[in-house]
Enzyme design. Sequence first.
Site, PDB file in Angstrom:
ATOM      1  N   PRO A  73      51.482  37.025  46.713  1.00 18.62           N
ATOM      2  CA  PRO A  73      50.071  37.283  47.012  1.00 18.62           C
ATOM      3  C   PRO A  73      49.075  36.508  46.143  1.00 18.62           C
ATOM      4  O   PRO A  73      49.297  36.325  44.949  1.00 18.62           O
ATOM      5  CB  PRO A  73      49.927  38.788  46.761  1.00 18.62           C
ATOM      6  CG  PRO A  73      51.118  39.182  45.968  1.00 18.62           C
ATOM      7  CD  PRO A  73      52.210  38.244  46.342  1.00 18.62           C
ATOM      8  N   ASN A  74      48.035  36.074  46.823  1.00 23.38           N
ATOM      9  CA  ASN A  74      46.879  35.398  46.214  1.00 23.38           C
ATOM     10  C   ASN A  74      47.135  33.955  45.799  1.00 23.38           C
ATOM     11  O   ASN A  74      46.206  33.270  45.370  1.00 23.38           O
ATOM     12  CB  ASN A  74      46.326  36.198  45.020  1.00 23.38           C
ATOM     13  CG  ASN A  74      45.885  37.591  45.445  1.00 23.38           C
ATOM     14  OD1 ASN A  74      45.115  37.725  46.394  1.00 23.38           O
ATOM     15  ND2 ASN A  74      46.396  38.619  44.796  1.00 23.38           N
ATOM     16  N   ARG A 110      40.852  30.804  42.729  1.00 23.87           N
ATOM     17  CA  ARG A 110      41.234  31.991  41.984  1.00 23.87           C
ATOM     18  C   ARG A 110      41.370  31.705  40.475  1.00 23.87           C
ATOM     19  O   ARG A 110      42.204  30.911  40.064  1.00 23.87           O
ATOM     20  CB  ARG A 110      42.597  32.402  42.560  1.00 23.87           C
ATOM     21  CG  ARG A 110      43.327  33.371  41.803  1.00 23.87           C
ATOM     22  CD  ARG A 110      44.701  33.607  42.342  1.00 23.87           C
ATOM     23  NE  ARG A 110      45.167  34.802  41.698  1.00 23.87           N
ATOM     24  CZ  ARG A 110      46.419  35.078  41.441  1.00 23.87           C
ATOM     25  NH1 ARG A 110      47.359  34.251  41.852  1.00 23.87           N
ATOM     26  NH2 ARG A 110      46.746  36.166  40.838  1.00 23.87           N
ATOM     27  N   TYR A 130      44.753  29.587  36.432  1.00 22.50           N
ATOM     28  CA  TYR A 130      45.691  28.992  37.395  1.00 22.50           C
ATOM     29  C   TYR A 130      45.389  27.536  37.751  1.00 22.50           C
ATOM     30  O   TYR A 130      46.118  26.931  38.526  1.00 22.50           O
ATOM     31  CB  TYR A 130      45.735  29.853  38.671  1.00 22.50           C
ATOM     32  CG  TYR A 130      46.190  31.269  38.380  1.00 22.50           C
ATOM     33  CD1 TYR A 130      47.495  31.521  37.957  1.00 22.50           C
ATOM     34  CD2 TYR A 130      45.316  32.351  38.488  1.00 22.50           C
ATOM     35  CE1 TYR A 130      47.910  32.809  37.657  1.00 22.50           C
ATOM     36  CE2 TYR A 130      45.722  33.646  38.200  1.00 22.50           C
ATOM     37  CZ  TYR A 130      47.023  33.866  37.776  1.00 22.50           C
ATOM     38  OH  TYR A 130      47.443  35.135  37.477  1.00 22.50           O
ATOM     39  N   ASN A 170      57.752  32.376  43.268  1.00 21.43           N
ATOM     40  CA  ASN A 170      56.697  32.904  42.413  1.00 21.43           C
ATOM     41  C   ASN A 170      56.228  34.184  43.114  1.00 21.43           C
ATOM     42  O   ASN A 170      55.434  34.122  44.053  1.00 21.43           O
ATOM     43  CB  ASN A 170      55.541  31.911  42.267  1.00 21.43           C
ATOM     44  CG  ASN A 170      54.465  32.457  41.332  1.00 21.43           C
ATOM     45  OD1 ASN A 170      54.468  33.651  40.988  1.00 21.43           O
ATOM     46  ND2 ASN A 170      53.548  31.594  40.929  1.00 21.43           N
ATOM     47  N   ALA A 179      51.896  38.924  41.741  1.00 25.32           N
ATOM     48  CA  ALA A 179      51.764  40.280  41.185  1.00 25.32           C
ATOM     49  C   ALA A 179      53.005  41.141  41.444  1.00 25.32           C
ATOM     50  O   ALA A 179      53.317  42.047  40.659  1.00 25.32           O
ATOM     51  CB  ALA A 179      50.530  40.954  41.754  1.00 25.32           C
ATOM     52  N   HIS A 230      55.861  42.055  38.810  1.00 26.47           N
ATOM     53  CA  HIS A 230      55.813  43.154  37.842  1.00 26.47           C
ATOM     54  C   HIS A 230      56.000  44.532  38.484  1.00 26.47           C
ATOM     55  O   HIS A 230      55.978  45.539  37.781  1.00 26.47           O
ATOM     56  CB  HIS A 230      54.468  43.108  37.106  1.00 26.47           C
ATOM     57  CG  HIS A 230      54.029  41.721  36.754  1.00 26.47           C
ATOM     58  ND1 HIS A 230      54.718  40.936  35.861  1.00 26.47           N
ATOM     59  CD2 HIS A 230      53.012  40.934  37.223  1.00 26.47           C
ATOM     60  CE1 HIS A 230      54.123  39.756  35.770  1.00 26.47           C
ATOM     61  NE2 HIS A 230      53.094  39.729  36.587  1.00 26.47           N
ATOM     62  N   GLU A 249      62.737  31.567  39.073  1.00 25.44           N
ATOM     63  CA  GLU A 249      61.440  32.251  39.104  1.00 25.44           C
ATOM     64  C   GLU A 249      60.405  31.358  38.427  1.00 25.44           C
ATOM     65  O   GLU A 249      60.652  30.848  37.334  1.00 25.44           O
ATOM     66  CB  GLU A 249      61.609  33.571  38.328  1.00 25.44           C
ATOM     67  CG  GLU A 249      60.345  34.339  38.094  1.00 25.44           C
ATOM     68  CD  GLU A 249      60.611  35.543  37.157  1.00 25.44           C
ATOM     69  OE1 GLU A 249      61.758  35.723  36.685  1.00 25.44           O
ATOM     70  OE2 GLU A 249      59.656  36.285  36.916  1.00 25.44           O
ATOM     71  N   HIS A 302      56.222  30.874  37.290  1.00 29.14           N
ATOM     72  CA  HIS A 302      54.861  31.383  37.119  1.00 29.14           C
ATOM     73  C   HIS A 302      53.997  30.251  36.604  1.00 29.14           C
ATOM     74  O   HIS A 302      54.394  29.547  35.659  1.00 29.14           O
ATOM     75  CB  HIS A 302      54.823  32.557  36.142  1.00 29.14           C
ATOM     76  CG  HIS A 302      55.660  33.695  36.614  1.00 29.14           C
ATOM     77  ND1 HIS A 302      55.241  34.530  37.616  1.00 29.14           N
ATOM     78  CD2 HIS A 302      56.908  34.084  36.279  1.00 29.14           C
ATOM     79  CE1 HIS A 302      56.205  35.404  37.858  1.00 29.14           C
ATOM     80  NE2 HIS A 302      57.228  35.142  37.077  1.00 29.14           N
ATOM     81  N   SER A 355      51.051  30.536  35.133  1.00 29.93           N
ATOM     82  CA  SER A 355      50.565  30.908  33.800  1.00 29.93           C
ATOM     83  C   SER A 355      51.751  31.406  32.962  1.00 29.93           C
ATOM     84  O   SER A 355      52.836  31.667  33.502  1.00 29.93           O
ATOM     85  CB  SER A 355      49.515  32.007  33.927  1.00 29.93           C
ATOM     86  OG  SER A 355      50.110  33.192  34.428  1.00 29.93           O
ATOM     87  N   ARG A 371      50.237  36.915  28.178  1.00 33.04           N
ATOM     88  CA  ARG A 371      49.041  37.508  28.790  1.00 33.04           C
ATOM     89  C   ARG A 371      49.038  39.039  28.583  1.00 33.04           C
ATOM     90  O   ARG A 371      49.574  39.523  27.594  1.00 33.04           O
ATOM     91  CB  ARG A 371      48.981  37.106  30.278  1.00 33.04           C
ATOM     92  CG  ARG A 371      48.774  35.602  30.467  1.00 33.04           C
ATOM     93  CD  ARG A 371      48.686  35.233  31.918  1.00 33.04           C
ATOM     94  NE  ARG A 371      47.536  35.851  32.568  1.00 33.04           N
ATOM     95  CZ  ARG A 371      47.362  35.902  33.898  1.00 33.04           C
ATOM     96  NH1 ARG A 371      48.267  35.357  34.696  1.00 33.04           N
ATOM     97  NH2 ARG A 371      46.293  36.467  34.409  1.00 33.04           N
TER      98      ARG A 371
HETATM   99  C1  DQA Z   1      51.564  34.570  38.413  1.00 38.16           C
HETATM  100  C2  DQA Z   1      51.403  35.566  37.266  1.00 38.16           C
HETATM  101  C3  DQA Z   1      51.271  36.983  37.791  1.00 38.16           C
HETATM  102  O1  DQA Z   1      51.136  37.901  36.715  1.00 38.16           O
HETATM  103  C4  DQA Z   1      50.045  37.096  38.671  1.00 38.16           C
HETATM  104  O2  DQA Z   1      49.938  38.399  39.218  1.00 38.16           O
HETATM  105  C5  DQA Z   1      49.994  36.058  39.733  1.00 38.16           C
HETATM  106  C6  DQA Z   1      50.447  34.694  39.425  1.00 38.16           C
HETATM  107  C7  DQA Z   1      51.572  33.118  37.915  1.00 38.16           C
HETATM  108  O3  DQA Z   1      51.921  32.245  38.697  1.00 38.16           O
HETATM  109  O4  DQA Z   1      51.195  32.850  36.766  1.00 38.16           O
HETATM  110  O5  DQA Z   1      49.501  36.302  40.826  1.00 38.16           O
HETATM  111  O6  DQA Z   1      52.813  34.811  39.047  1.00 38.16           O
END
Ligand code: DQA
Length: 140
Positions: free
Chosen positions: A9-10, A17, A22, A71, A74, A77, A95, A97, A99, A104
């Site tokens: 998502p997102n 964003r 990011y 990836n 959210a 977690h 996996e 990410h 960031s 964080r």
């Molecule tokens: C993320 C890190 C996650 O904590 C966050 O909710 C994201 C992006 C990342 O790519 O850094 O949506 O997966």
Amino acid sequence: MKLLIINGPNLNLLGLREPDIYGKQDYKTLCTMIEKACEGIDFEIYQSNHEGDIVDKIQSAYKNADGIVINPAAYTHTSVAILDALKAVGIPTVEVHISDINTREKFRKFSYVSLYAEKQIAGHGLDGYVEAIEYLRNKL
Ligand code: DQA
């Protein structure tokens, strides 16, 4: 060899964003980078904002994909369902990410998916996807 690249998502809103976290590059740019990294191999890029759709996609990879780059955003977690789907299909998974989730907020430090994934790449920006693809290319 076929790789499935899944974004949660997102991530479709990359660029817009929280660019300080990011980056300014958009989702289309990420897809172009993935396409280049996958040159010469079969691949599919998938993005969804819905947990169940991601579970369905992972299930559909059974006997159809040799490696998964994910990836889960959210859902990293929170999602036991995504972890269970990955365990069920048993496909080598990396996996990613964008960031560094380990530096964080506290709630981002724990990843369900990392209980299955054989490697986690975090904090390398969009290049993390290229590294994950390279890793699976060399392994498979
Ligand atoms: C993320 C890190 C996650 O904590 C966050 O909710 C994201 C992006 C990342 O790519 O850094 O949506 O997966």
